[in-house]
Design a protein around this motif. Structure first.
Motif, PDB file in Angstrom:
ATOM      1  N   VAL A 125       0.809  -1.316   0.111  1.00 44.90           N
ATOM      2  CA  VAL A 125       0.027   0.124  -0.167  1.00 44.90           C
ATOM      3  C   VAL A 125       1.121   1.348  -0.107  1.00 44.90           C
ATOM      4  CG1 VAL A 125      -1.773  -1.313   1.268  1.00 44.90           C
ATOM      5  CG2 VAL A 125      -0.315   0.226   2.529  1.00 44.90           C
ATOM      6  N   THR A 126       0.347   2.423  -0.405  1.00 39.43           N
ATOM      7  CA  THR A 126       1.283   3.729  -0.317  1.00 39.43           C
ATOM      8  C   THR A 126       0.832   4.250   1.294  1.00 39.43           C
ATOM      9  OG1 THR A 126       0.479   4.103  -2.617  1.00 39.43           O
ATOM     10  CG2 THR A 126       1.068   6.048  -1.418  1.00 39.43           C
ATOM     11  N   ALA A 127       1.953   4.661   1.717  1.00 39.27           N
ATOM     12  CA  ALA A 127       1.997   5.369   2.950  1.00 39.27           C
ATOM     13  C   ALA A 127       2.320   6.811   2.954  1.00 39.27           C
ATOM     14  CB  ALA A 127       2.955   4.654   3.726  1.00 39.27           C
ATOM     15  N   ARG A 128       1.680   7.926   3.611  1.00 37.94           N
ATOM     16  CA  ARG A 128       2.197   9.289   3.716  1.00 37.94           C
ATOM     17  C   ARG A 128       3.267   9.172   4.777  1.00 37.94           C
ATOM     18  NH1 ARG A 128      -1.526  12.532   5.897  1.00 37.94           N
ATOM     19  NH2 ARG A 128      -2.412  10.776   6.888  1.00 37.94           N
ATOM     20  N   VAL A 129       4.283   9.942   4.308  1.00 41.47           N
ATOM     21  CA  VAL A 129       5.273  10.383   5.433  1.00 41.47           C
ATOM     22  C   VAL A 129       4.739  11.605   6.078  1.00 41.47           C
ATOM     23  CG1 VAL A 129       7.341  11.199   5.713  1.00 41.47           C
ATOM     24  CG2 VAL A 129       7.137   9.575   3.761  1.00 41.47           C
ATOM     25  N   LEU A 130       4.178  11.122   7.316  1.00 41.79           N
ATOM     26  CA  LEU A 130       3.562  12.379   8.354  1.00 41.79           C
ATOM     27  C   LEU A 130       4.627  13.210   8.695  1.00 41.79           C
ATOM     28  CD1 LEU A 130       1.054  10.504  10.670  1.00 41.79           C
ATOM     29  CD2 LEU A 130       0.590  11.910   8.586  1.00 41.79           C
ATOM     30  N   GLY A 131       5.917  12.591   9.090  1.00 37.54           N
ATOM     31  CA  GLY A 131       6.885  13.726   9.567  1.00 37.54           C
ATOM     32  C   GLY A 131       8.163  13.082   9.641  1.00 37.54           C
ATOM     33  N   ALA A 132       9.389  13.862   9.815  1.00 36.70           N
ATOM     34  CA  ALA A 132      10.813  13.384   9.941  1.00 36.70           C
ATOM     35  C   ALA A 132      11.454  14.191  10.775  1.00 36.70           C
ATOM     36  CB  ALA A 132      11.309  13.272   8.571  1.00 36.70           C
ATOM     37  N   ASP A 133      12.191  13.274  11.536  1.00 37.34           N
ATOM     38  CA  ASP A 133      13.276  14.030  12.538  1.00 37.34           C
ATOM     39  C   ASP A 133      14.780  13.717  12.145  1.00 37.34           C
ATOM     40  OD1 ASP A 133      14.700  14.959  14.358  1.00 37.34           O
ATOM     41  OD2 ASP A 133      13.946  13.778  16.009  1.00 37.34           O
ATOM     42  N   ALA A 134      15.372  14.373  11.253  1.00 38.09           N
ATOM     43  CA  ALA A 134      16.429  14.160  10.649  1.00 38.09           C
ATOM     44  C   ALA A 134      17.734  13.938  11.831  1.00 38.09           C
ATOM     45  CB  ALA A 134      17.173  14.789   9.595  1.00 38.09           C
ATOM     46  N   ALA A 135      17.354  14.902  12.776  1.00 36.08           N
ATOM     47  CA  ALA A 135      18.461  14.847  13.726  1.00 36.08           C
ATOM     48  C   ALA A 135      18.602  13.523  14.528  1.00 36.08           C
ATOM     49  CB  ALA A 135      18.188  16.127  14.555  1.00 36.08           C
ATOM     50  N   ASN A 136      17.426  12.780  14.668  1.00 38.22           N
ATOM     51  CA  ASN A 136      17.539  11.514  15.393  1.00 38.22           C
ATOM     52  C   ASN A 136      17.038  10.410  14.261  1.00 38.22           C
ATOM     53  OD1 ASN A 136      17.887  11.945  18.350  1.00 38.22           O
ATOM     54  ND2 ASN A 136      16.006  13.158  18.043  1.00 38.22           N
ATOM     55  N   ASP A 137      17.313  10.616  13.135  1.00 40.04           N
ATOM     56  CA  ASP A 137      17.224   9.635  11.978  1.00 40.04           C
ATOM     57  C   ASP A 137      15.642   8.946  12.134  1.00 40.04           C
ATOM     58  OD1 ASP A 137      17.484   8.150   9.713  1.00 40.04           O
ATOM     59  OD2 ASP A 137      19.036   6.990  10.505  1.00 40.04           O
ATOM     60  N   LEU A 138      14.737   9.844  12.201  1.00 36.56           N
ATOM     61  CA  LEU A 138      13.283   9.024  12.526  1.00 36.56           C
ATOM     62  C   LEU A 138      12.588   9.769  11.360  1.00 36.56           C
ATOM     63  CD1 LEU A 138      13.004   9.439  16.400  1.00 36.56           C
ATOM     64  CD2 LEU A 138      13.673   7.369  15.190  1.00 36.56           C
ATOM     65  N   ALA A 139      11.545   8.750  11.051  1.00 28.12           N
ATOM     66  CA  ALA A 139      10.447   9.254  10.204  1.00 28.12           C
ATOM     67  C   ALA A 139       9.057   8.450  10.679  1.00 28.12           C
ATOM     68  CB  ALA A 139      10.824   8.790   8.676  1.00 28.12           C
ATOM     69  N   LEU A 140       7.957   8.985  10.698  1.00 28.91           N
ATOM     70  CA  LEU A 140       6.697   8.563  10.710  1.00 28.91           C
ATOM     71  C   LEU A 140       5.858   8.361   9.453  1.00 28.91           C
ATOM     72  CD1 LEU A 140       4.986   7.577  13.227  1.00 28.91           C
ATOM     73  CD2 LEU A 140       4.133   9.619  13.390  1.00 28.91           C
ATOM     74  N   LEU A 141       5.405   7.024   9.283  1.00 28.15           N
ATOM     75  CA  LEU A 141       4.639   6.963   8.204  1.00 28.15           C
ATOM     76  C   LEU A 141       3.050   6.818   8.476  1.00 28.15           C
ATOM     77  CD1 LEU A 141       7.004   4.484   6.146  1.00 28.15           C
ATOM     78  CD2 LEU A 141       7.107   6.987   6.418  1.00 28.15           C
ATOM     79  N   LYS A 142       2.212   6.624   7.865  1.00 27.91           N
ATOM     80  CA  LYS A 142       0.924   6.408   7.873  1.00 27.91           C
ATOM     81  C   LYS A 142       0.055   5.701   6.828  1.00 27.91           C
ATOM     82  CE  LYS A 142      -3.046   7.322  10.487  1.00 27.91           C
ATOM     83  NZ  LYS A 142      -4.190   6.462   9.589  1.00 27.91           N
ATOM     84  N   VAL A 143      -0.394   4.530   7.107  1.00 28.36           N
ATOM     85  CA  VAL A 143      -0.949   3.650   6.025  1.00 28.36           C
ATOM     86  C   VAL A 143      -2.528   3.828   6.699  1.00 28.36           C
ATOM     87  CG1 VAL A 143       0.830   2.348   5.530  1.00 28.36           C
ATOM     88  CG2 VAL A 143      -0.635   1.588   7.272  1.00 28.36           C
ATOM     89  N   ASP A 144      -3.223   3.489   5.579  1.00 24.17           N
ATOM     90  CA  ASP A 144      -4.832   3.221   5.717  1.00 24.17           C
ATOM     91  C   ASP A 144      -5.152   1.965   6.626  1.00 24.17           C
ATOM     92  OD1 ASP A 144      -7.594   3.219   5.821  1.00 24.17           O
ATOM     93  OD2 ASP A 144      -7.761   3.815   3.916  1.00 24.17           O
ATOM     94  N   PRO A 145      -5.653   2.131   7.834  1.00 20.46           N
ATOM     95  CA  PRO A 145      -5.868   0.904   8.517  1.00 20.46           C
ATOM     96  C   PRO A 145      -6.826   0.078   8.029  1.00 20.46           C
ATOM     97  CG  PRO A 145      -6.551   2.747   9.556  1.00 20.46           C
ATOM     98  CD  PRO A 145      -5.816   3.315   8.708  1.00 20.46           C
ATOM     99  N   ALA A 146      -7.834   0.656   7.083  1.00 22.03           N
ATOM    100  CA  ALA A 146      -8.663  -0.059   6.339  1.00 22.03           C
ATOM    101  C   ALA A 146      -8.104  -1.023   5.235  1.00 22.03           C
ATOM    102  CB  ALA A 146      -9.765   0.698   6.074  1.00 22.03           C
ATOM    103  N   GLU A 147      -7.121  -0.739   4.623  1.00 21.65           N
ATOM    104  CA  GLU A 147      -6.416  -1.463   3.775  1.00 21.65           C
ATOM    105  C   GLU A 147      -5.767  -2.614   3.948  1.00 21.65           C
ATOM    106  OE1 GLU A 147      -4.084   1.473   1.413  1.00 21.65           O
ATOM    107  OE2 GLU A 147      -5.505   2.228   0.571  1.00 21.65           O
ATOM    108  N   VAL A 148      -5.171  -2.615   5.053  1.00 18.01           N
ATOM    109  CA  VAL A 148      -4.307  -3.933   5.389  1.00 18.01           C
ATOM    110  C   VAL A 148      -4.590  -4.418   7.084  1.00 18.01           C
ATOM    111  CG1 VAL A 148      -2.440  -3.273   4.000  1.00 18.01           C
ATOM    112  CG2 VAL A 148      -2.525  -2.395   6.230  1.00 18.01           C
ATOM    113  N   GLU A 149      -4.198  -5.390   7.167  1.00 18.04           N
ATOM    114  CA  GLU A 149      -4.313  -5.949   8.708  1.00 18.04           C
ATOM    115  C   GLU A 149      -3.171  -5.564   9.404  1.00 18.04           C
ATOM    116  OE1 GLU A 149      -4.853 -10.250  10.961  1.00 18.04           O
ATOM    117  OE2 GLU A 149      -4.717 -10.313   8.918  1.00 18.04           O
ATOM    118  N   LEU A 150      -3.064  -4.970  10.528  1.00 22.37           N
ATOM    119  CA  LEU A 150      -2.034  -4.302  11.104  1.00 22.37           C
ATOM    120  C   LEU A 150      -1.765  -5.208  12.499  1.00 22.37           C
ATOM    121  CD1 LEU A 150      -3.283  -0.673  11.056  1.00 22.37           C
ATOM    122  CD2 LEU A 150      -1.538  -1.772   9.574  1.00 22.37           C
TER     123      LEU A 150
END
Length: 389
Positions: A125-150
């Motif tokens: 599925v396609t995920a949106r990049v909700l946010g990123a923190d390059a200073a800690n090498d972190l990224a938060l993605l968001k998928v549609d929970p209705a599309e996949v079993e989590l």
């Protein structure tokens, strides 16, 4: 694969070793689903009790479905992605809740706004990049929970990790989906250079094998709880792996999640100097024979340090074969706490917020003084790869 190296004068004068650390995105992954591999060497040792410890296989069966493939194919050309082809870089991520949030590394997604995420059932599925923190090498993605079993993983407490504790890493090295490797916590409180040139604090070192494509995967404790996010490996001078891997502590990620969800970025405090630890060799070379502290090398233009009147060095010198700028201020304390190293100073600044006021103890030409200043906002990237709090 891009390597980030500590500034030589910082490492040498602190008595440390210059270590290259490589980011672990992997390029050009095939579209066919790879074979799952379990590389198990046992989960003995550590401080976890026999009653609570799980086997590596049991942890894998429970947690592997929550580990995902992340493919970024529209990152900007300037993103810090190590890729064999410009069109795609891939790595690992893991589900953290049933709302569809996925954690991974910032160096994997770069400046991409969307990425592709593949789950255990081969659903992509396609995920949106909700946010990123390059200073800690972190990224938060968001998928549609209705599309996949989590299958969310349990987030643990990285402060409970102890050297010798058994750990498990699950990732997608070289495109081999959900590969499990085991090892131990080798050391704690390491510091790494982040993709944007600043310093990641409280890093966990492990000998669990980590390879390109594993970046962004979970580092799990003996109960299968996430204590870190695999990010980098140490490499030798030829670029080969040394068997030393590093993970961003999960507590760092947990402390940034709300801000990433709200604003898409993280604001960090900033002082704006480059400096070096005063060790035995440097102390002996200084006129006043100062035993400890931080020698300011450079005060960066427009920084809070410059506005407060801190002074950098101007006299080029050689100490034990390393170039050093002498004559700058010596920082001896922060808010009344004695400073013994540049690493301590970067940690102190990282634990504060932009806008906080600090008081620095300063030695200038043998005269002790106190300078107060208000911390600024960390720029998008550091002036160079040297330690810059």
């Amino acid at each position: 694969m891009r390597a980030f190296v500590r500034s030589p004068f910082v490492s040498a004068l602190a008595g440390g070793t210059v270590v290259a650390v490589a980011l672990l995105a992997f390029g050009a992954v095939g579209r066919d689903r790879p074979t799952t591999i379990i590389e198990q060497t046992g989960m003995g040792g550590g401080t976890t009790t026999a009653e609570s410890a799980m086997t590596a296989h049991a942890i894998y069966e429970r947690d592997a479905p929550g580990v995902v493939f992340v493919r970024a194919d529209d990152a900007s050309p300037g993103a810090t992605i190590s890729s064999l082809h410009d069109s795609e870089a891939s790595g690992t991520g893991f589900v953290i809740d049933r709302d569809g949030h996925v954690l991974t590394n910032q160096h994997l997604v770069g400046d991409a706004r969307t990425v592709r995420v593949s789950f255990d059932d081969d659903e992509t599925v396609t995920a949106r990049v909700l946010g990123a923190d390059a200073a800690n090498d972190l990224a938060l993605l968001k998928v549609d929970p209705a599309e996949v079993e989590l299958h969310p993983l349990v987030l643990g407490d990285s402060t409970t990790a102890r050297v010798g504790d058994p750990v498990i890493a699950i990732g997608n090295p070289f495109g081999l989906a959900r590969t499990l490797t085991t090892g131990v916590v080798s050391a704690l409180q390491r510091q790494l250079t982040a993709p944007n040139g600043f310093t990641i604090q409280h890093v966990i070192q492990t000998d669990a094998p980590i390879n390109p494509g594993s970046s962004g995967g979970p580092l799990l404790d003996a109960e299968g709880r996430v204590i870190g996010i695999t990010s980098q490996v140490a490499t030798d001078r030829e670029g080969g792996s040394t068997g030393i891997g590093f993970a961003v502590p999960i507590d760092t990620a947990k402390s940034k999640l709300d801000e990433l969800k709200r604003t898409g970025s993280v604001v960090h405090a900033y002082l704006g100097i480059r400096g070096t630890t005063i060790g035995a060799e440097l102390s002996a070379a200084m006129p006043s024979k100062i035993r400890r502290g931080v020698l300011v090398q450079v005060v960066l233009d427009g920084s809070p340090a410059e506005r407060a009147g801190l002074r950098g060095g101007s006299i080029e010198s050689q100490v034990d074969g390393v170039s050093v700028l002498m004559g700058g201020d010596v920082l001896t304390s922060i808010d009344g706490r004695t400073l013994t190293s540049m690493e301590q100073l970067t940690g102190e600044i990282a634990d504060r917020r932009a806008g906080d006021e600090i008081r620095l103890g300063v030695l200038r030409d043998g005269e002790a003084m106190q300078l107060s200043m208000r911390l600024g906002t960390q720029p998008r990237s550091a002036p160079d790869a040297a330690e810059t709090p």
